[in-house]
Design a protein around this motif. Structure first.
Motif, mmCIF file in Angstrom:
data_model
loop_
_atom_site.group_PDB
_atom_site.id
_atom_site.type_symbol
_atom_site.label_atom_id
_atom_site.label_comp_id
_atom_site.label_asym_id
_atom_site.label_seq_id
_atom_site.Cartn_x
_atom_site.Cartn_y
_atom_site.Cartn_z
ATOM 1 N N ARG A 27 -7.785 -8.089 4.606
ATOM 2 C CA ARG A 27 -8.312 -6.842 4.056
ATOM 3 C C ARG A 27 -7.654 -5.682 4.791
ATOM 4 O O ARG A 27 -7.355 -5.776 5.971
ATOM 5 N N TRP A 28 -7.436 -4.613 4.041
ATOM 6 C CA TRP A 28 -6.919 -3.388 4.626
ATOM 7 C C TRP A 28 -8.009 -2.337 4.556
ATOM 8 O O TRP A 28 -8.770 -2.265 3.588
ATOM 9 N N ARG A 29 -8.071 -1.484 5.560
ATOM 10 C CA ARG A 29 -8.958 -0.329 5.552
ATOM 11 C C ARG A 29 -8.091 0.873 5.177
ATOM 12 O O ARG A 29 -7.045 1.104 5.793
ATOM 13 N N PRO A 47 -3.519 4.499 -9.015
ATOM 14 C CA PRO A 47 -4.797 5.024 -9.517
ATOM 15 C C PRO A 47 -5.984 4.081 -9.312
ATOM 16 O O PRO A 47 -7.127 4.526 -9.342
ATOM 17 N N LEU A 48 -5.724 2.821 -9.081
ATOM 18 C CA LEU A 48 -6.838 1.897 -8.826
ATOM 19 C C LEU A 48 -7.430 2.101 -7.434
ATOM 20 O O LEU A 48 -8.550 1.680 -7.155
ATOM 21 N N TYR A 49 -6.673 2.783 -6.567
ATOM 22 C CA TYR A 49 -7.104 2.899 -5.175
ATOM 23 C C TYR A 49 -7.429 4.324 -4.736
ATOM 24 O O TYR A 49 -8.067 4.514 -3.705
ATOM 25 N N PHE A 50 -6.947 5.330 -5.511
ATOM 26 C CA PHE A 50 -7.158 6.712 -5.102
ATOM 27 C C PHE A 50 -7.650 7.549 -6.278
ATOM 28 O O PHE A 50 -7.321 7.260 -7.430
ATOM 29 N N GLN A 51 -8.415 8.596 -5.959
ATOM 30 C CA GLN A 51 -8.899 9.527 -6.966
ATOM 31 C C GLN A 51 -8.955 10.928 -6.357
ATOM 32 O O GLN A 51 -9.052 11.069 -5.132
ATOM 33 N N LEU A 52 -8.850 11.941 -7.217
ATOM 34 C CA LEU A 52 -8.993 13.320 -6.752
ATOM 35 C C LEU A 52 -10.444 13.743 -6.914
ATOM 36 O O LEU A 52 -11.037 13.566 -7.976
ATOM 37 N N HIS A 61 -12.060 2.834 -2.449
ATOM 38 C CA HIS A 61 -12.760 1.803 -1.670
ATOM 39 C C HIS A 61 -12.269 1.893 -0.231
ATOM 40 O O HIS A 61 -11.077 2.084 0.011
ATOM 41 N N SER A 62 -13.153 1.734 0.713
ATOM 42 C CA SER A 62 -12.732 1.829 2.111
ATOM 43 C C SER A 62 -11.947 0.599 2.544
ATOM 44 O O SER A 62 -11.117 0.680 3.451
ATOM 45 N N GLU A 63 -12.189 -0.548 1.926
ATOM 46 C CA GLU A 63 -11.426 -1.751 2.226
ATOM 47 C C GLU A 63 -10.916 -2.354 0.929
ATOM 48 O O GLU A 63 -11.635 -2.380 -0.078
ATOM 49 N N VAL A 64 -9.659 -2.809 0.962
ATOM 50 C CA VAL A 64 -9.032 -3.381 -0.227
ATOM 51 C C VAL A 64 -8.236 -4.624 0.158
ATOM 52 O O VAL A 64 -7.903 -4.827 1.326
ATOM 53 N N ALA A 69 1.013 -1.316 -3.973
ATOM 54 C CA ALA A 69 0.759 0.014 -4.539
ATOM 55 C C ALA A 69 0.116 0.932 -3.492
ATOM 56 O O ALA A 69 0.405 2.131 -3.454
ATOM 57 N N VAL A 70 -0.729 0.391 -2.645
ATOM 58 C CA VAL A 70 -1.371 1.187 -1.590
ATOM 59 C C VAL A 70 -0.319 1.661 -0.591
ATOM 60 O O VAL A 70 -0.308 2.824 -0.185
ATOM 61 N N LEU A 71 0.581 0.762 -0.219
ATOM 62 C CA LEU A 71 1.642 1.133 0.716
ATOM 63 C C LEU A 71 2.580 2.159 0.096
ATOM 64 O O LEU A 71 3.013 3.104 0.766
ATOM 65 N N ALA A 72 2.890 1.995 -1.184
ATOM 66 C CA ALA A 72 3.772 2.953 -1.860
ATOM 67 C C ALA A 72 3.131 4.335 -1.867
ATOM 68 O O ALA A 72 3.796 5.342 -1.597
ATOM 69 N N ALA A 73 1.847 4.401 -2.153
ATOM 70 C CA ALA A 73 1.148 5.689 -2.154
ATOM 71 C C ALA A 73 1.183 6.318 -0.771
ATOM 72 O O ALA A 73 1.419 7.522 -0.635
ATOM 73 N N ALA A 74 0.960 5.511 0.256
ATOM 74 C CA ALA A 74 0.987 6.032 1.627
ATOM 75 C C ALA A 74 2.377 6.532 2.000
ATOM 76 O O ALA A 74 2.523 7.586 2.622
#
Length: 97
Positions: A27-29, A47-52, A61-64, A69-74
């Protein structure tokens, strides 16, 4: 390969535990810091992990489960406002700015 209790298990770059022929996802935080400028790049990228919310990004979600896709966004965040760490160890998953 058999892991010994006194040695850490080998991991993939995404943080998955590699044990023989199998790997166990970890799991990632995920957290968006106060550095967020509200550009929405993370929402467009993952979009599944971030929202405005009120003009600023929030993690949905705090943990995924680990997801590229999360790494790409970061990595695409122009303000380096997204932190991704291993939920078990606290080790940073995203590169430091």
């Amino acid at each position: 390969m058999e892991a010994r209790a006194d040695r850490p298990l080998p991991r993939t770059p995404r943080g998955d535990v590699v044990s023989g022929e199998t790997s166990q996802p970890r799991r990632w935080r995920v957290r968006v810091t106060e550095k967020c400028g509200g550009c929405g790049m993370c929402v467009m990228t993952a979009p599944l992990y971030f929202q405005l919310v009120d003009g600023y990004s929030q993690a949905r979600h705090s943990e995924v489960e680990p997801d590229d896709a999360v790494l790409a966004a970061a990595e695409l965040c122009p303000m380096s406002a997204i932190e991704v760490v291993d939920a078990d160890t606290g080790a940073e998953v995203t590169p430091t700015p």
